[in-house]
Every structure is written in structure tokens, then in C-alpha cells.
Scaffold this active site. Structure first.
Site, PDB file in Angstrom:
ATOM      1  CG  ASP A   1      -0.971  -4.452   8.197  1.00 32.60           C
ATOM      2  OD1 ASP A   1      -1.866  -5.284   8.432  1.00 32.60           O
ATOM      3  OD2 ASP A   1      -0.379  -4.283   7.225  1.00 32.60           O
TER       4      ASP A   1
ATOM      5  CE1 TYR B   1      -2.907  -3.083   1.152  1.00 28.76           C
ATOM      6  CE2 TYR B   1      -4.435  -1.383   0.787  1.00 28.76           C
ATOM      7  CZ  TYR B   1      -4.196  -2.652   1.104  1.00 28.76           C
ATOM      8  OH  TYR B   1      -5.175  -3.512   0.825  1.00 28.76           O
ATOM      9  CB  THR B   2       3.294   2.371   2.409  1.00 32.80           C
ATOM     10  OG1 THR B   2       2.050   2.098   3.127  1.00 32.80           O
ATOM     11  CG2 THR B   2       3.716   3.663   2.919  1.00 32.80           C
TER      12      THR B   2
HETATM   13  N1  LIG Z   1      14.127  -6.653   3.074  1.00 34.47           N
HETATM   14  C1  LIG Z   1      13.419  -7.129   1.895  1.00 34.47           C
HETATM   15  N2  LIG Z   1      14.030  -8.003   1.380  1.00 34.47           N
HETATM   16  C2  LIG Z   1      13.165  -8.482   0.483  1.00 34.47           C
HETATM   17  N3  LIG Z   1      11.846  -8.259   0.269  1.00 34.47           N
HETATM   18  C3  LIG Z   1      11.351  -7.349   0.881  1.00 34.47           C
HETATM   19  C4  LIG Z   1      12.034  -6.731   2.116  1.00 34.47           C
HETATM   20  N4  LIG Z   1      11.401  -5.871   2.771  1.00 34.47           N
HETATM   21  C5  LIG Z   1       9.966  -6.030   1.931  1.00 34.47           C
HETATM   22  N5  LIG Z   1      10.093  -6.764   0.819  1.00 34.47           N
HETATM   23  C6  LIG Z   1       9.038  -7.110  -0.251  1.00 34.47           C
HETATM   24  O1  LIG Z   1       8.388  -6.059  -0.695  1.00 34.47           O
HETATM   25  C7  LIG Z   1       7.071  -5.859  -0.156  1.00 34.47           C
HETATM   26  C8  LIG Z   1       6.490  -4.636   0.342  1.00 34.47           C
HETATM   27  O2  LIG Z   1       7.192  -3.991   1.293  1.00 34.47           O
HETATM   28  P1  LIG Z   1       6.633  -3.411   2.697  1.00 34.47           P
HETATM   29  O3  LIG Z   1       5.727  -4.467   3.212  1.00 34.47           O
HETATM   30  O4  LIG Z   1       7.575  -2.697   3.465  1.00 34.47           O
HETATM   31  O5  LIG Z   1       5.722  -2.294   1.848  1.00 34.47           O
HETATM   32  P2  LIG Z   1       4.146  -1.690   2.431  1.00 34.47           P
HETATM   33  O6  LIG Z   1       3.930  -0.903   1.268  1.00 34.47           O
HETATM   34  O7  LIG Z   1       4.197  -1.258   3.707  1.00 34.47           O
HETATM   35  O8  LIG Z   1       3.406  -2.931   2.474  1.00 34.47           O
HETATM   36  P3  LIG Z   1       1.913  -3.378   3.146  1.00 34.47           P
HETATM   37  O9  LIG Z   1       0.650  -2.861   2.118  1.00 34.47           O
HETATM   38  O10 LIG Z   1       1.838  -4.724   3.134  1.00 34.47           O
HETATM   39  O11 LIG Z   1       2.100  -2.823   4.466  1.00 34.47           O
HETATM   40  C9  LIG Z   1       6.765  -6.974   0.924  1.00 34.47           C
HETATM   41  O12 LIG Z   1       5.649  -7.708   1.000  1.00 34.47           O
HETATM   42  C10 LIG Z   1       8.073  -8.020   0.632  1.00 34.47           C
HETATM   43  O13 LIG Z   1       7.631  -8.989  -0.100  1.00 34.47           O
END
Ligand SMILES: Nc1ncnc2c1ncn2[C@@H]1O[C@H](COP(=O)(O)OP(=O)(O)OP(=O)(O)O)[C@@H](O)[C@H]1O
Ligand SMILES: *[C@@H]1O[C@H](CO)[C@@H](O)[C@H](O)[C@H]1NC(C)=O
Ligand SMILES: *[C@@H]1O[C@H](CO)[C@@H](O)[C@H](O)[C@H]1NC(C)=O
Ligand SMILES: *[C@@H]1O[C@H](CO)[C@@H](O)[C@H](O)[C@H]1NC(C)=O
Length: 483
Positions: free
Chosen positions: A261, A133-134
């Protein structure tokens, strides 16, 4: 193979559960807050719309303030107080931006800033990994060969889209969403635990005003379906890592931290070890309260409530929230299945106490560490018949270059039957229990707990010298073997 079809069937069912859980996710997005702040149609009040965005921006900055050191704070203070209404919007935004320059995320006393904008400019083999989402996440390799995950604002993400729908201000929205990433960076700078992803550095500036990206330790997404088909030892490791993390978060240097979350996709695996990678939805500090009714915890299948302490805090609420989420998203799927029989009462006790929130994280962690101790030490193998070893002919310094394998589940190798054992005696026990087993090979490979990996086969051929290996042939099978 009847014993293969059952777990795969259960797996398919669980896949469904996980997909639906993803869609049922709580709405935790910007729009909700925005709609709370103004009633009515935003479009008919362009001025109030801008003010709402400004208020959001300043709220986000305020939320970050507690994490800065005194000197960083001085540079950052002077939030839009005073007479905001008389200034023009662009001027206000300019002021907001100059303040934001003040939140240049400083290096904290540890080594989080070894990698900055310069280093990030030299990243090779950049590839898209995933987005939420972010944030959008890319992987890449630094010149010295270190693989990293690069996080930046997801301009196509739901947070950004909803903000644009509400405010139609690209710069303002980008800044608003980037505060979530900034929050993640400051939390990663202050929290340090083996089950939290390492922050290697970040870059704030670049071509776009306020653009920010973070370089993190690289992991692989947690594949629940894959884990369900892994040996118990690996699944136990994930649960143990999670409880160690929750124990740290319950008493972190910032206070008790709740993961609002809490889902498998907020975690990655690094060499089989669970690591928290998404921290933008963390809440720091237990909520404040006036009465006990302010300290409720609501889940789809259970509600809990805690007392409001005399100083007006829901003490332990963050810790309990995390623990119940660990139960419902992780333990139920990963902990009980295929646990060694003598450890089952202990895993069941953990399941019972976390499902009812009868214990705290410390007690749960103690129960996990106890299981680990019993498992590692071999104490869980009561009355192991050591005489069984006599049924095997040992050829030390040899390995089998050929031979017939058979499959078992869950095996460390897809094509054969590779299981972890505490000792040769346990391997003999496992082999003697199966008619198709003609013996096993030990080659010095060990699992994360230090247990031996044994490769079970139905027959052996072409024994060749190998100092690291030993072959144990069952006597009945060995007698027919041409030496
Ligand atoms: N350190 C990492 N190494 C490899 N892949 C990663 C890493 N961090 C995140 N990812 C991948 O990237 C995706 C998105 O990262 P993140 O969860 O930080 O984003 P978000 O926008 O906050 O997601 P959400 O909507 O789930 O809260 C994760 O679901 C994961 O599969
Ligand atoms: C939990 O509490 C909410 C709100 O009070 C209520 O609507 C819901 O039915 C409760 N759920 C359970 C499982 O008790
Ligand atoms: C766990 O709860 C179940 C159901 O209430 C009960 O039958 C079982 O004995 C409990 N197990 C342990 C180890 O407490
Ligand atoms: C739980 O463990 C933490 C860290 O080991 C410790 O600081 C804390 O005092 C313990 N809490 C209780 C209630 O035992």
C-alpha cells in the site's frame, strides 16, 4: 503576480488527483480474504463463521512466526492443529489467546524496548494525530521530553468494522486487527534505516486482553500540496530519501520487502527527512511462481512482467513494484519541476528509466547520488561568471535591520525572497538577473545540503553589526545608499 498563479493552479489540480487516488486505493482488507474462504451466507453457519475467524487468527500468527527468534518461536508454537472441531469455540479462543501470550513481542538485540508499559503510562500532552483503516495515532511527550507517536488498534477503523460485521466477535476482531500492528512492530524491530521511522518501544498487555500499542519517533504528515510549493532542494531530498529507502528494502536483512500500500500517507517527515511509518502492508520476500505469467505487475496505466526464475521466484518483483510506485506517486510530482537547468537532463533520465522500469533501484540510487554530488559541489554551475561579484559592495559583519523586500517563488520565507545558493557568485548571478534586486544578505544559515541561504532585497537600511552576517549591495543601488 503571474508567476504565483501558475504553480497554485497546478497545485489545485494535483490536490484533486490525490483525493481521487485515495478513493481508488486497492481493497486490501480482511473481509476480502474472509469471503474467499467461505462461500455463501456466513450468518447461517455460525460454526463455520467461528472457524473462519480462528483460521484467520492462526494465519496471522503464522505470518508473524518467521520474525521470531528460536526461543520466542518455541513459546509461540503449537498452533491450533489437531482436532479443533471437537473443542468449543471459547475454549479454542482461550487456546489461541494462550498462544498469543507466547508472542509477547520480545526485545530484539537493539534498543527498541527502552520504552515499555511503565513509561507509556507517564506520557503527557496526549493529542489525536490521525487514523487509518487499521490504526489510531496519538502524539505525546515522555517525561524526559521525547515526543512520540503512539499507535494502537483503531476500534472505529474499517478493518475493525468489517471484521465485526463478518464475525460479531469483539475480542476476536480486536486480536485479529492487532496482529497488523504487531507485524509492524516486529518489522520495525528488524529493519533499521534513516528513512524508516524509529521504534522507541511498545506495550503489550494493559487492561484489555491482548491490547498493544507502539511508541514511535514523531513526525509530521507528508503534505504533498505543501511540498509542491517548496523549493526543489527540499523536494529532491524527499525523493532521494525514498530511493535510499527502496535500496535498503530491496536488500534488507529479511529479504526484498515490497510496500503493497504505497502512498504518500504511509510516510511522515522528520526535520524534512522522509520516513516510512506504516509497515503493516509490507510483503517480505519476492513471490513464488510456476510460469512467467505469475510474475506480472499491474498498475492503472502500465503493466509489466518479469521472468520466473528457475528456482520458482519472481526475482526482483518487490524491488520493481516499489520503484514504479515511487515514480508514479513521488517523482512525477516532486522531481522535475524547477530543477536547476543543467541537472534537468539527469532528472529526465531518472523519470524515463523509472517510468519504463528499465533500471533497478541500485542504478536509480546512483543517478540520484550523482545529482546530489553535482548540486552540493556547485559543479552544476557551468561557466559561472565570477566577475559579477565585482558589481556588489560587501559589508562583512553587518546585517540589514530594515530595508525593502520583494517576493519570489519558491522562497524559503513566505514574505521575502530567500533562496539557497552554492556561493556568493551564484547569489550575485541570481540578483543580477532581476531588476528589483538591490542586493542580498548571507547569515550563515545553511540548507540540508550545506548550501547557503541568501536573502534577496530591493533595498537596505539600518545596517547593524552582526558577526555572522554579510550584506552585498549592488553597486547601482549602493551608490544611492547613505553611509
Ligand atoms: N510517526 C508518526 N508521527 C506522526 N504522525 C503519524 C506517525 N505515524 C502515523 N502518523 C499519522 O497517523 C495516520 C495513520 O497511521 P497509519 O498509516 O500507521 O495507520 P493505518 O491505519 O495503517 O493507515 P492506512 O489506512 O493509511 O494504512 C497517518 O496517516 C499519519 O498521518
Ligand atoms: C493490464 O493487464 C490487465 C489484466 O491482464 C488488463 O485488463 C489491462 O487492460 C492491462 N492494462 C494496460 C494498461 O495494459
Ligand atoms: C526521455 O523520453 C522522452 C520521450 O520518449 C525523450 O524525448 C527524451 O529524450 C528522453 N530523455 C532522456 C534524458 O533520456
Ligand atoms: C545493489 O546494492 C546493494 C547494497 O548496496 C548490494 O548489496 C547489491 O549487490 C547491489 N546489486 C546489484 C545488482 O548491483
Amino acid at each position: 503576480m503571474p508567476n504565483l498563479s501558475i504553480p497554485l493552479c497546478a497545485t489545485a489540480l494535483l490536490a484533486l488527483i490525490f483525493t481521487s487516488v485515495t478513493f481508488l486505493k486497492e481493497d486490501r482488507h480482511l473481509r476480502v480474504k474472509v469471503r474467499d474462504l467461505v462461500s455463501g451466507n456466513l450468518d447461517s453457519y455460525p460454526d463455520s463463521r467461528r472457524n473462519v475467524l480462528l483460521k484467520e487468527l492462526s494465519d496471522r500468527r503464522r505470518e508473524l512466526l518467521p520474525y521470531f527468534t528460536a526461543s520466542e518461536k518455541d513459546a509461540f508454537m503449537g498452533l491450533p492443529g489437531g482436532d479443533v472441531h471437537r473443542r468449543s469455540f471459547s475454549k479454542k479462543l482461550a487456546v489461541a489467546r494462550s498462544e498469543e501470550n507466547g508472542i509477547h513481542l520480545g526485545a530484539s538485540n537493539t534498543n527498541h524496548n527502552k520504552i515499555g508499559c511503565k513509561e507509556l503510562g507517564y506520557i503527557k500532552n496526549v493529542a489525536f494525530v490521525g487514523s487509518g483503516y487499521t490504526k489510531a495515532v496519538f502524539q505525546g511527550v515522555l517525561p524526559e521530553g521525547l515526543p512520540v507517536a503512539l499507535k494502537s488498534v483503531n476500534e472505529q477503523g474499517t478493518d475493525m468494522k468489517r471484521c465485526l460485521e463478518d464475525f460479531d466477535d469483539m475480542k476476536g476482531c480486536y486480536e485479529l486487527v492487532s496482529y497488523k500492528l504487531m507485524k509492524e512492530i516486529v518489522l520495525l524491530q528488524r529493519l533499521d534505516h534513516p528513512n524508516i521511522i524509529k521504534l522507541h518501544g511498545h506495550c503489550q498487555s494493559g487492561e484489555r486482553e491482548g491490547s498493544i500499542s507502539a511508541a514511535l519517533e514523531h513526525g509530521s504528515p507528508l503534505q504533498m500540496i505543501q511540498l509542491l510549493q517548496s523549493p526543489w532542494e527540499d523536494r529532491f531530498r524527499v525523493c532521494l530519501g525514498l530511493v535510499r529507502l527502496l535500496s535498503y528494502l530491496a536488500h534488507s536483512p529479511l529479504g526484498p520487502v515490497a510496500l503493497l500500500d504505497f502512498q504518500p500517507r504511509q510516510f511522515v517527515l522528520v526535520n524534512g527527512e522522509l520516513k516510512l511509518t506504516d509497515l503493516d502492508d509490507a510483503a517480505v520476500g519476492d513471490p513464488t511462481c510456476q510460469t512467467d505469467s505469475d510474475c506480472g505487475l499491474q498498475f492503472p496505466l502500465r503493466n509489466f512482467s518479469l521472468p520466473c526464475s528457475s528456482d520458482g521466484v519472481c526475482q526482483g518483483l518487490n524491488e520493481r513494484r516499489n520503484l514504479y510506485n515511487a515514480y508514479r506517486y513521488f517523482f512525477t510530482y516532486l522531481l522535475p519541476h524547477q530543477a536547476p537547468p543543467t541537472l534537468r537532463p539527469l532528472t529526465e533520465q531518472i523519470m524515463n528509466s523509472t517510468a519504463e522500469l528499465n533500471g533497478d533501484v541500485n542504478g536509480t540510487l546512483a543517478a540520484f547520488e550523482n545529482i546530489l554530488h553535482l548540486y552540493k559541489s556547485g559543479l552544476y554551475l557551468e561557466n559561472l561568471p565570477s566577475a559579477l561579484v565585482e558589481d556588489y559592495v560587501a559589508s562583512r559583519g553587518m546585517r540589514s535591520a530594515g530595508g525593502e523586500s520583494y517576493r519570489c517563488w519558491p522562497s524559503y520565507q513566505h514574505q521575502g525572497c530567500v533562496l539557497s545558493v552554492h556561493s556568493i557568485a551564484e547569489a550575485a548571478l541570481v540578483c543580477s538577473a532581476r531588476s528589483e534586486c538591490g542586493g542580498f544578505t548571507i547569515n550563515g544559515q545553511r540548507t540540508w545540503t550545506g548550501r547557503l541561504l541568501a536573502s534577496f532585497k530591493s533595498g537596505f537600511s539600518d545596517l547593524v553589526p552582526d558577526v555572522n552576517s554579510a550584506v552585498y549591495m549592488r553597486r547601482a543601488a549602493a551608490s544611492g545608499f547613505p553611509l
